[in-house]
Every structure is written in C-alpha cells, then in structure tokens.
Design an enzyme around this catalytic site. Structure first.
Site, PDB file in Angstrom:
ATOM      1  N   ASP A  19      11.080 -11.599   1.118  1.00 38.59           N
ATOM      2  CA  ASP A  19      11.022 -11.408  -0.333  1.00 38.59           C
ATOM      3  C   ASP A  19      12.368 -10.996  -0.911  1.00 38.59           C
ATOM      4  O   ASP A  19      12.841 -11.582  -1.887  1.00 38.59           O
ATOM      5  CB  ASP A  19       9.964 -10.354  -0.703  1.00 38.59           C
ATOM      6  CG  ASP A  19       8.546 -10.855  -0.446  1.00 38.59           C
ATOM      7  OD1 ASP A  19       8.401 -11.958   0.106  1.00 38.59           O
ATOM      8  OD2 ASP A  19       7.585 -10.143  -0.782  1.00 38.59           O
ATOM      9  N   ARG A  99      10.315   6.633  -2.804  1.00 36.13           N
ATOM     10  CA  ARG A  99      10.904   5.853  -3.896  1.00 36.13           C
ATOM     11  C   ARG A  99      11.980   6.588  -4.690  1.00 36.13           C
ATOM     12  O   ARG A  99      12.991   5.986  -5.046  1.00 36.13           O
ATOM     13  CB  ARG A  99       9.803   5.333  -4.829  1.00 36.13           C
ATOM     14  CG  ARG A  99       8.775   4.434  -4.151  1.00 36.13           C
ATOM     15  CD  ARG A  99       9.390   3.487  -3.150  1.00 36.13           C
ATOM     16  NE  ARG A  99       8.448   2.526  -2.605  1.00 36.13           N
ATOM     17  CZ  ARG A  99       8.634   1.874  -1.465  1.00 36.13           C
ATOM     18  NH1 ARG A  99       9.721   2.105  -0.748  1.00 36.13           N
ATOM     19  NH2 ARG A  99       7.758   0.997  -1.038  1.00 36.13           N
ATOM     20  N   ASP A 128       4.868   0.696  -7.186  1.00 32.36           N
ATOM     21  CA  ASP A 128       6.285   0.891  -6.863  1.00 32.36           C
ATOM     22  C   ASP A 128       7.219   0.491  -7.990  1.00 32.36           C
ATOM     23  O   ASP A 128       8.256   1.114  -8.191  1.00 32.36           O
ATOM     24  CB  ASP A 128       6.646   0.150  -5.570  1.00 32.36           C
ATOM     25  CG  ASP A 128       6.233   0.927  -4.331  1.00 32.36           C
ATOM     26  OD1 ASP A 128       6.064   2.156  -4.441  1.00 32.36           O
ATOM     27  OD2 ASP A 128       6.083   0.313  -3.261  1.00 32.36           O
ATOM     28  N   SER A 182       0.136  -6.528   4.339  1.00 35.15           N
ATOM     29  CA  SER A 182       1.518  -6.134   4.086  1.00 35.15           C
ATOM     30  C   SER A 182       1.716  -4.678   4.494  1.00 35.15           C
ATOM     31  O   SER A 182       0.795  -3.860   4.381  1.00 35.15           O
ATOM     32  CB  SER A 182       1.878  -6.338   2.617  1.00 35.15           C
ATOM     33  OG  SER A 182       1.403  -5.277   1.843  1.00 35.15           O
TER      34      SER A 182
END
Length: 410
Positions: A19, A99, A128, A182
């Site tokens: 990605d 994050r 996210d 994922s």
C-alpha cells in the site's frame, strides 16, 4: 484535495509494504513532488532495511529509518499505563498509542527537510486517519495533509495490483491473492482485523495469533516473576533493572509463553461503525495487572477512585487521536501526580492465560496490619466509632423510609 502544483516535497509514513509503495509512486506521479520516506521501528518485529532499499529504488533521496522503541515505551506506553487505561473496558490501545509518536516524528522531519506536506496510508474508513491528522494539525497547524485513500481512484485490491504492475512495484506472492486479514503490530501489541475476521459470530482461527501461544498449549506449571515500580513505572524485572523497551520486550516473551493477552473484541470506532478485532497484548496485560496490584497498597482510596473515574475519558481521548490535546495533558497531570507513592515490588504468577498477583510490598504502603487485624489491635482502631459513622450514613435512608420510601423506592 490538492492540485499537483502546490506540493513540492512531502514526508510519507512508509512501511515498505504494497500500500505505501503504491502511495509513494502515486505521490510522485500525481503531485509531481519529491517524496521523503519515514519508517519507524516501534518493535513491529519486521526487518526495516528492505523498506530503505525499496525507497532507494523509487529514487527517494532523503530516507529516514529510525528506532523509536525506547521513546515509544517511555513517553507513550508507560504514561498511558499509569492510568490503567482500557478502551471500552477491554482494549489496551496498542495501535492508538503508536500514532502520536509517528505523527510527531513526521512533522519534525518535515520541518527539518523543508517539506510542505505530510502523507499517510490510512484508509478513509478507520480510526488511524483521524489519529494521524489530529496529531499533525496539533503540532503544525498550517501543514498540508495528503491522504491518498481519500483522493485516488484505486478503489479495489485489483486496481492496486494493476497500478503496482504497471509501475514495476514488487508484489509478494501472497499479496496477489486476498490477504486473509490485515495486521498492525508494535512492541505493545498486534492487531488483526478484516476479511476472515469480519463475522463476529465466528471464532478466530489459530493462524490469526502471532504474539501468543494458546492458553491450552501453555505450560502446566506456573511462572512466578517480580516487577519493581518507581513512581508508577516498571523499572526492574526479577530484580534486574531494565530500560523501558527491554522490560516490555521481556514481559512480552513471558506473556507469549504463558498464553496471556488475547482479546477478541467488537469495538466502536470513532468514525461511527463497529469493528471486530483480534488483539494480542502479552506484556501489557501482565503490566496492567501488576500496576493495579502496586496501587492497591500505595494509593489513597479517594485518589484511586478519582483516577479510575477519569480513566474511560482518558482512554477515549487516546483512542480518538487526541493525545496532543489540552484535555489529555490536563488528565495526564492528574494521573502522574497520583503516582508519586506508587513504588515497590509485586510478585505475579503467570499460568495458562491468567495473571495473578500473589504478593505486594512498598516503603509507601498504606496497608496497616495493626489496624486491620482480626486479633487484638491494642487500641489502634476503636470499633465504637463505627456506630456514629453508620447512623450518620443511614440518616437520609431513615428519613426516606419514614415517609414511605422503603429501600429507596419513590
């Protein structure tokens, strides 16, 4: 949305996977800009040098690959654990807490290299994107943010693979089929979501679990450990002083070997939908129980109850991406001030998915055996005092009962 003329240099949070590799090439083509890559080692357990080599193949001149494990645990994980933080009563926030650190370093790099934009690979459906962007804007209010998943027309895995092939982006064999789920991982946890896990009625297959063996397969003999705390943070394991990241790494191994830290949850995402996730937080689960055990003898009752009452709000702020907000800083100050006395040693027993405290001691202990003993306390506690205490607390109940409100009914 940006036009291809107003961005000259962008810092991309880059993992080296399919990605973000597609995003890297797409940024070069769509924006005609220079791309700087930033890859963080947060203890995800993957080799990071391939990401550097891949970025070089794309012609990237400024490549940042940084080991942030110590900063991650010391300045993000440990402050969060001082609050015994759980989102919706269960989730130890492993993805959420990573994050803000990634965002902070991205902004610092953008300023250092003179970039006018930052980019991330989060999709338009998840939490996210919110976490990254709220952090970016808190740290650099005028920053331009590029979120390719909200801009491009690569709306399916097939289109993504077609773009990769046309642009000579290497695609590993297993990516050509549909990945079964994922994964996001760091030193605190691993998270698995999507595909074969989307039906919350179906139990996860054992292949989903990466950080833990099953409790059934764990040893039949308990493992006993000690953890030393200083002002609310763990500083030593089995008497050996360790750095924050080293200590969490050791706890992860102990948790893994004893089948500790598995969670199957349906949670409420900030963007509004419910999501099923399988989380593994082996070391964090041990740490949560150990820290709470340390607090039981060192924290004043009302201080502990106040702290517990604000924890859900604090957890929600972290989950929703508001680490750099004024209210999180305010709550952190309250939480941290409660930890001054949280120093001492706890003894924990690990056994087949269970974490049990079997001993706790502290120089700041509020536990007084003279007061609490069932034997003769030699006047340390006057039991007659309880009579007035009870009568005063019962006064409103008696007044209510006198006019017919027995048992609190109206």
């Amino acid at each position: 949305m940006g036009s291809s003329s107003d961005v000259k240099k962008v810092v991309l949070a880059y993992s080296g996977g399919l990605d973000t590799s597609v995003i890297l090439r797409w940024l070069q083509q769509h924006y005609g800009c220079e791309v700087v890559t930033f890859t963080a080692d947060l203890g995800q357990g993957e080799e990071l040098e391939p990401a550097r080599r891949k970025a070089e193949q794309f012609g990237v001149k400024e490549i940042f690959v940084e080991d942030l494990r110590e900063e991650f645990v010391k300045d993000y994980v440990f402050p969060m654990f001082r609050a015994n933080t759980l989102y919706e009563g269960q989730y130890l926030l492993g993805t959420s807490i990573a994050r803000p650190l990634i965002s902070k370093r991205q902004i610092e790099i953008a300023e250092a290299v003179g970039a006018d934009a930052v980019a991330h690979g989060a999709t338009g459906k998840g939490n996210d994107q919110v976490r990254f962007e709220l952090s970016y804007y808190a740290l650099k209010p005028d920053v331009k943010v590029i979120a390719p998943w909200r801009e491009w027309d690569l709306t399916s895995r097939t289109k993504l693979l077609d773009f990769a092939e046309k642009n000579q982006i290497p695609v590993t064999k297993d990516k050509r089929g549909e990945a079964p789920f994922s994964v996001d991982a760091n030193l605190l946890h691993s998270s698995s979501e999507g595909k074969i896990l989307e039906d919350p009625a179906i139990a996860p297959d054992e292949i989903v679990f990466q950080r833990t063996i099953s409790p059934e397969a764990a040893p039949d003999k308990a493992t006993e450990i000690t953890i030393d705390f200083k002002h609310g943070d763990p500083v030593a394991l089995n008497g050996e002083e360790l750095s924050p990241a080293t200590l969490l790494t050791r706890l992860n191994a102990l948790g893994r070997d004893n089948g500790i830290g598995r969670l199957d949850i349906v949670e409420n995402r900030f963007v509004g939908m419910k999501s099923r996730g399988i989380y593994e937080t082996p070391g964090g689960t041990i740490l949560l129980h150990a820290h709470r055990s340390m607090e039981t003898i060192t924290l004043d009752r009302e201080a502990g109850h106040l702290k517990d009452s604000i924890m859900p709000r604090y957890a929600e702020l972290i989950y929703n991406g508001l680490w750099f907000s004024p209210e999180r800083h305010m709550l952190q100050a309250l939480i941290d001030s409660s930890q001054n006395s949280v120093t001492g040693r706890v003894r924990m027993k690990l056994y087949k998915g269970n974490v049990v405290c079997v001993g706790r001691e502290s120089p700041n202990s509020l536990y007084d055996a003279r007061v609490v003993t069932f034997e003769d306390d030699e006047g340390a506690y006057n039991q007659v005092d309880a009579q007035g205490f009870i009568r005063l607390n019962a006064l409103r109940l008696r007044l209510g009962a006198n006019i017919g409100r027995r048992g609190g009914s109206t």
